[in-house]
Design a protein around this motif. Structure first.
Motif, PDB file in Angstrom:
ATOM      1  N   ILE A 616       0.836  -1.202   0.000  1.00 27.68           N
ATOM      2  CA  ILE A 616       0.000   0.000   0.000  1.00 27.68           C
ATOM      3  C   ILE A 616       0.872   1.253   0.000  1.00 27.68           C
ATOM      4  CG2 ILE A 616      -1.699   1.345   1.312  1.00 27.68           C
ATOM      5  CD1 ILE A 616      -2.729  -1.328   2.449  1.00 27.68           C
ATOM      6  N   LEU A 617       1.861   1.294   0.902  1.00 24.80           N
ATOM      7  CA  LEU A 617       2.701   2.478   1.025  1.00 24.80           C
ATOM      8  C   LEU A 617       3.579   2.680  -0.208  1.00 24.80           C
ATOM      9  CD1 LEU A 617       3.679   2.117   4.795  1.00 24.80           C
ATOM     10  CD2 LEU A 617       1.897   3.552   3.803  1.00 24.80           C
ATOM     11  N   ASP A 618       4.040   1.591  -0.795  1.00 25.49           N
ATOM     12  CA  ASP A 618       4.821   1.710  -2.032  1.00 25.49           C
ATOM     13  C   ASP A 618       3.964   2.229  -3.186  1.00 25.49           C
ATOM     14  OD1 ASP A 618       7.034   0.812  -0.721  1.00 25.49           O
ATOM     15  OD2 ASP A 618       6.898  -1.253  -1.456  1.00 25.49           O
ATOM     16  N   PHE A 619       2.694   1.829  -3.235  1.00 19.00           N
ATOM     17  CA  PHE A 619       1.778   2.281  -4.283  1.00 19.00           C
ATOM     18  C   PHE A 619       1.642   3.803  -4.267  1.00 19.00           C
ATOM     19  CE2 PHE A 619      -2.662   3.199  -5.653  1.00 19.00           C
ATOM     20  CZ  PHE A 619      -2.574   2.754  -6.960  1.00 19.00           C
ATOM     21  N   PHE A 620       1.629   4.377  -3.063  1.00 23.53           N
ATOM     22  CA  PHE A 620       1.490   5.829  -2.931  1.00 23.53           C
ATOM     23  C   PHE A 620       2.846   6.529  -2.830  1.00 23.53           C
ATOM     24  CE2 PHE A 620      -2.630   4.311  -1.259  1.00 23.53           C
ATOM     25  CZ  PHE A 620      -3.470   5.001  -2.113  1.00 23.53           C
ATOM     26  N   GLY A 621       3.930   5.779  -2.915  1.00 27.24           N
ATOM     27  CA  GLY A 621       5.253   6.384  -2.866  1.00 27.24           C
ATOM     28  C   GLY A 621       5.554   7.048  -1.544  1.00 27.24           C
ATOM     29  N   ILE A 622       5.166   6.398  -0.438  1.00 26.95           N
ATOM     30  CA  ILE A 622       5.382   6.981   0.882  1.00 26.95           C
ATOM     31  C   ILE A 622       6.849   6.813   1.283  1.00 26.95           C
ATOM     32  CG2 ILE A 622       4.663   6.959   3.297  1.00 26.95           C
ATOM     33  CD1 ILE A 622       2.521   7.854   1.241  1.00 26.95           C
ATOM     34  N   SER A 623       7.447   7.892   1.738  1.00 23.27           N
ATOM     35  CA  SER A 623       8.858   7.902   2.110  1.00 23.27           C
ATOM     36  C   SER A 623       9.167   6.834   3.158  1.00 23.27           C
ATOM     37  CB  SER A 623       9.222   9.284   2.675  1.00 23.27           C
ATOM     38  OG  SER A 623      10.465   9.252   3.338  1.00 23.27           O
ATOM     39  N   PRO A 624      10.341   6.197   3.065  1.00 25.63           N
ATOM     40  CA  PRO A 624      10.738   5.212   4.086  1.00 25.63           C
ATOM     41  C   PRO A 624      10.839   5.804   5.475  1.00 25.63           C
ATOM     42  CG  PRO A 624      12.205   5.134   2.162  1.00 25.63           C
ATOM     43  CD  PRO A 624      11.327   6.335   1.995  1.00 25.63           C
ATOM     44  N   ARG A 625      10.951   7.144   5.550  1.00 20.09           N
ATOM     45  CA  ARG A 625      11.027   7.785   6.867  1.00 20.09           C
ATOM     46  C   ARG A 625       9.690   7.767   7.593  1.00 20.09           C
ATOM     47  NH1 ARG A 625      13.484  13.565   5.804  1.00 20.09           N
ATOM     48  NH2 ARG A 625      12.658  13.861   7.924  1.00 20.09           N
ATOM     49  N   PHE A 626       8.590   7.595   6.871  1.00 21.24           N
ATOM     50  CA  PHE A 626       7.292   7.532   7.550  1.00 21.24           C
ATOM     51  C   PHE A 626       7.211   6.203   8.306  1.00 21.24           C
ATOM     52  CE2 PHE A 626       2.769   6.875   8.136  1.00 21.24           C
ATOM     53  CZ  PHE A 626       2.337   8.141   8.514  1.00 21.24           C
ATOM     54  N   PRO A 627       6.847   6.231   9.600  1.00 19.13           N
ATOM     55  CA  PRO A 627       6.864   5.005  10.413  1.00 19.13           C
ATOM     56  C   PRO A 627       5.923   3.927   9.891  1.00 19.13           C
ATOM     57  CG  PRO A 627       5.781   6.803  11.574  1.00 19.13           C
ATOM     58  CD  PRO A 627       6.411   7.406  10.365  1.00 19.13           C
ATOM     59  N   ARG A 628       6.439   2.713   9.772  1.00 15.98           N
ATOM     60  CA  ARG A 628       5.665   1.579   9.257  1.00 15.98           C
ATOM     61  C   ARG A 628       4.994   0.770  10.374  1.00 15.98           C
ATOM     62  NH1 ARG A 628       7.301   4.025   4.537  1.00 15.98           N
ATOM     63  NH2 ARG A 628       7.273   2.594   2.770  1.00 15.98           N
ATOM     64  N   ASP A 629       5.392   0.985  11.608  1.00 16.52           N
ATOM     65  CA  ASP A 629       4.954   0.108  12.700  1.00 16.52           C
ATOM     66  C   ASP A 629       3.864   0.721  13.578  1.00 16.52           C
ATOM     67  OD1 ASP A 629       6.510   2.088  13.776  1.00 16.52           O
ATOM     68  OD2 ASP A 629       7.710   0.757  15.050  1.00 16.52           O
ATOM     69  N   ARG A 630       3.176   1.759  13.094  1.00 17.85           N
ATOM     70  CA  ARG A 630       2.140   2.405  13.910  1.00 17.85           C
ATOM     71  C   ARG A 630       0.742   2.194  13.338  1.00 17.85           C
ATOM     72  NH1 ARG A 630       5.150   8.250  14.943  1.00 17.85           N
ATOM     73  NH2 ARG A 630       7.210   7.375  15.485  1.00 17.85           N
ATOM     74  N   PHE A 631       0.615   1.259  12.419  1.00 16.39           N
ATOM     75  CA  PHE A 631      -0.688   0.979  11.829  1.00 16.39           C
ATOM     76  C   PHE A 631      -1.387  -0.110  12.644  1.00 16.39           C
ATOM     77  CE2 PHE A 631       1.674   2.795   8.259  1.00 16.39           C
ATOM     78  CZ  PHE A 631       0.766   3.765   7.845  1.00 16.39           C
ATOM     79  N   MET A 632      -2.693   0.040  12.782  1.00 23.07           N
ATOM     80  CA  MET A 632      -3.457  -0.788  13.709  1.00 23.07           C
ATOM     81  C   MET A 632      -4.761  -1.235  13.058  1.00 23.07           C
ATOM     82  SD  MET A 632      -4.938   0.580  17.350  1.00 23.07           S
ATOM     83  CE  MET A 632      -6.158   1.630  16.548  1.00 23.07           C
TER      84      MET A 632
END
Length: 840
Positions: A616-632
């Motif tokens: 999902i995040l790659d589809f929107f080109g979300i920067s690697p700096r955005f935290p990946r471990d806070r999704f619930m």
């Protein structure tokens, strides 16, 4: 627009001791007559405030006249400061001139006015009478604006005095804040705004550079420009907690948790510790204790004050208020600040509670009563009282009621002794304890400067009555096992035998633990909650169908016991008790495990390397700096089924560490993605839709799927039409947005709208989600929000929203219905022909 998609205080019936004492209101206001027909007279109420030593006679008359008049309607512009100022300007330029042009009986009508006590003209009130408002169209237009922006979260309709306490807390971004008695949530919304500060601008800067944010005098933004702070908003009653969730969800703040606990025994929140180390518990930088009260300061909007107020209301609540205040001080960091507030003018619920708590904590060397004259300097106020009288009503065999005004506990004892001799059957309130009277001190060093408290009377700036005190924790406080009056009496009568732990006698005392260590909650002593009778908010909640998403998980984890001085629990401070008493065995109480089988939802965090989230995040080109471990997600198995939420780092830590300890988490997280189900899944690379609630959190970090809207005409077209055509080949009417969408694959994208000057520009930045269908496009904003934006930007009062999909389905249904009707007619005609042939 900002973060938003887009209180009332009352007094409950506090005198009963029925089964509903465990929290929450016991029904609404059942009067049949209208508010205008209520007789605004209560002799006992008037006698107390006339003779109790609060105001000089001349000023009392002004206050009493104000109390008997209607309360002005008031509201506050909310959200980020830049957005709040933008909406304020639309309001000032569009609606104020129209109202100013109205005349009633030859005189100009008074338009809404800003309240001088608050900065930046963000708080307004309107004193115009309802009969004038109903007659003139400009007020109807203004009302639509208020409703639309309240639903969007850009305006909060809140009483002026209830806006004061959050300002006195002096909250900075990065702080950890507890709102102990938060419902219905208007103060929590203020605190949430303060915790987030101007992080939107800071995040944009951080995302466009290598900066990871700063920590300075303005707050802690070291989480890549995001505020590291957290607000925990709590209420003991499930129904009121639901109203609280409704209020704060509009703001879409990820740094927020809503809990449901008795504030007087709010449980300690465990923090992660390394194996073998002593457990650590969260301490708060700021605590708001806006406690349940008799609400006699709400007489301008609450008929119960005129109909039912008695002095026993305040006396009955004093002990509970004291326990809540002391628990708040326990949970506070050393050097932290707590605001204690009520919508009562009664010193028994105000100065007496503050003084008793300070004495019980060890005096002014432990807890300081702060001079807050520099907070809201334009607020007209009176100092706190150092002397007051206490009103009680005695009765003889249930009759022959007599009112008494006592200046001290000793005066009460003398009067009681006299009546015991002359009229043995006469009864006084059993709540008249030393702590409800003015404190006495042996030296100036020990004197509690109660004049530092703040009293706001109704006549000072045309408001309700309110009380505020700011306390600063200077040092560790001593703690002892808590008891209320009933527990103490029961313990005295209980024989000491077996393994029972004595609950009376000298309480063990020990220094309070360090900045992050604390005691957990003891067995509940349920308070009576104030009644929620704000009709405006209740009606709004009914329209929006409020349903809190409860998560109450526990595994019976054991935690240290929470302790409150016996003097606090009994409402009786004992300043002479300075010697160290004998220690008693502690009663360690577990947080009660709950039955999980009937729970609606769980809060489960996804792994940082979850493959679906990475797609999902790659589809929107979300920067690697955005935290990946806070999704619930909110299901026990932690599956990505429907919605994906985002929270702050500290919120995640608290939820994960305490979800098995009996903590009742009612709400946490902002919806970021919702699953998108269509028949042709093969054309979708990411079947998840961006959500309006969380899109602004994610958008600064996006590098793909971004389009820009620069034309007001294009935005207007997308707002009034749902699913306008956007074929792969051929014409469209979506301007520059359509041209950009033509080059994108099927799926969701960010639509940026940048602030620009001039009549054809936009007054503020916006980002909205747009879905690119195979043959159409759609702005992923619900109908109410579309109407709010159309009203805000284009001043369209009653726009007609065209839904091409719905219209197509309706046309197909009508066509099918017509076809079926033709078949029925044909069948009937064929049947008639058969019958005629048979007859022939």
């Amino acid at each position: 627009m900002g973060r938003g998609r887009g209180g009332g205080r009352g007094r409950g019936n506090f005198r009963g001791k029925g089964k509903n004492r465990g929290g929450g209101s016991r029904g609404g206001d059942n009067r049949s007559e209208s508010w205008s027909d209520i007789v605004r007279q209560n002799d006992l109420y008037e006698t107390y405030y006339r003779q109790g030593g609060f105001l000089e006679e001349e000023e009392f008359e002004k206050m009493w006249k104000a109390l008997a008049s209607d309360l002005p309607n008031s509201f506050r512009f909310t959200g980020t400061k830049s957005d709040a100022l933008a909406v304020r300007e639309i309001f000032k330029q569009r609606y104020i001139p129209k109202i100013q042009s109205v005349q009633f009986e030859g005189e100009p009508v008074l338009p809404p006015e800003s309240v001088p006590a608050f900065p930046d003209e963000l708080v307004w009130h309107m004193k115009t009478h309802k009969k004038i408002i109903r007659r003139h169209p400009p007020f109807a237009e203004f009302q639509k604006f208020l409703v639309a922006e309240t639903t969007s979260g850009n305006i909060s309709r809140q009483e002026v005095v209830s806006m004061i306490p959050p300002h006195f807390l002096d909250v900075k971004p990065g702080m950890v804040v507890l709102d102990m008695c938060a419902a219905p949530g208007s103060k929590s919304a203020q605190l949430a705004e303060m915790i987030h500060g101007d992080e939107e601008e800071r995040v944009k800067k951080a995302a466009n550079s290598d900066s990871h944010g700063t920590a300075d005098a303005d707050g802690d933004y070291t989480d890549d420009g995001r505020s590291t702070g957290l607000l925990i908003a709590n209420d003991t009653d499930y129904k009121r907690a639901g109203m609280l969730v409704h209020q704060v969800k509009r703001l879409n703040f990820p740094n927020l948790i809503v809990t449901q606990h008795d504030a007087s025994i709010f449980p300690s929140i465990e923090l992660p510790t390394a194996p073998g180390q002593k457990k650590q518990y969260l301490k708060f930088d700021r605590v708001l204790a806006d406690v349940p009260c008799s609400g006699d300061g709400t007489a301008r909007k609450n008929p119960n004050v005129w109909q039912k107020w008695t002095p026993r209301d305040g006396l009955g609540l004093h002990g509970l208020q004291l326990r809540i205040l002391f628990r708040g001080l326990q949970l506070l960091k050393k050097g932290g600040r707590l605001v204690y507030s009520t919508c009562s003018m009664n010193p028994v619920e105000n100065e007496a509670v503050v003084a008793s708590a300070i004495v019980a904590c060890g005096g002014v060397s432990k807890v300081r009563l702060v001079d807050c004259s520099d907070h809201l300097p334009n607020l007209v106020r009176k100092p706190g009282l150092n002397k007051w009288k206490v009103l009680d009503t005695s009765s003889l065999n249930g009759e022959g009621k007599t009112n008494h005004m006592f200046t001290s506990y000793e005066a009460f004892l003398k009067t009681k002794e006299k009546y015991d001799a002359e009229q043995p059957g006469r009864r006084f309130s059993d709540k008249l304890v030393p702590g409800v009277f003015p404190p006495t001190s042996t030296s100036e060093e020990e004197r509690i400067p109660l004049e530092n408290c703040v009293r706001v009377y109704p006549h000072l700036q045309d408001t309700g009555g309110f009380f505020i005190a700011v306390l600063e924790k200077l040092d560790d406080i001593k703690v002892a096992q808590p008891q209320n009056g009933k527990q103490s009496e029961a313990a005295k009568n209980k024989p000491e035998s077996g393994s029972a732990t004595p609950a009376t006698g000298p309480a063990s005392e020990q220094p309070e633990l360090s900045a992050v260590e604390d005691e957990a909650a003891v067995a509940p002593v349920s308070p009576t909650k104030r009644k929620f009778d704000d009709a405006e908010l209740e009606a709004s909640a009914k329209r929006l169908r409020v349903e809190p998403d409860v998560m109450d998980q526990s595994a019976g984890s054991e935690a240290p016991d929470s302790e409150v001085p016996e003097a606090v629990a009994n409402g009786t401070p004992n300043p002479e008790q300075k010697s160290e008493p004998k220690p008693e065995p502690k009663q360690v109480t577990k947080l009660k495990p709950e039955n999980q089988s009937n729970q609606k939802e769980y809060f489960e965090y996804l792994r940082g390397d979850d493959p679906t989230m990475n797609d999902i995040l790659d589809f929107f080109g979300i920067s690697p700096r955005f935290p990946r471990d806070r999704f619930m997600v909110k299901n026990k198995e932690g599956l990505l089924l429907n919605k994906i939420y985002y929270t702050s780092e500290l919120a995640k830590t608290i939820i994960s560490q305490n979800k098995e300890r009996g903590m009742k988490f009612i709400h946490c997280g902002v919806v970021m993605f919702v699953s998108h189900r269509i028949k042709d899944k093969d054309v979708l690379k990411a079947p998840w839709r961006l959500q309006n609630e969380g899109i602004q959190i994610l958008e600064p970090w996006a590098t793909k799927r971004i389009i820009t809207c620069k034309s007001r005409d294009t935005l207007h077209r997308m707002l009034i039409e749902m699913f306008p055509k956007l074929p792969r080949d051929g014409d469209h009417d979506l301007g520059e947005v359509g041209e950009q969408l033509m080059d994108l694959d099927i799926g969701c994208c960010f639509m940026r709208i940048e602030k620009s000057e001039g009549e054809e520009g936009f007054p503020f930045d916006m980002v909205l989600p747009v879905w690119r269908h195979p043959g159409s496009a759609n702005l992923m904003v619900d109908k109410d929000e579309r109407k709010a934006i159309l009203l805000r930007l284009f001043n369209e009062q009653n726009p007609h929203i065209i839904n091409h999909v719905l219209d197509k389905a309706k046309a197909a249904a009508e066509q099918e219905e017509a076809r079926e009707a033709v078949e029925v007619i044909e069948a009937e005609e064929n049947g008639s022909e058969v019958e005629n042939a048979g007859a022939a």
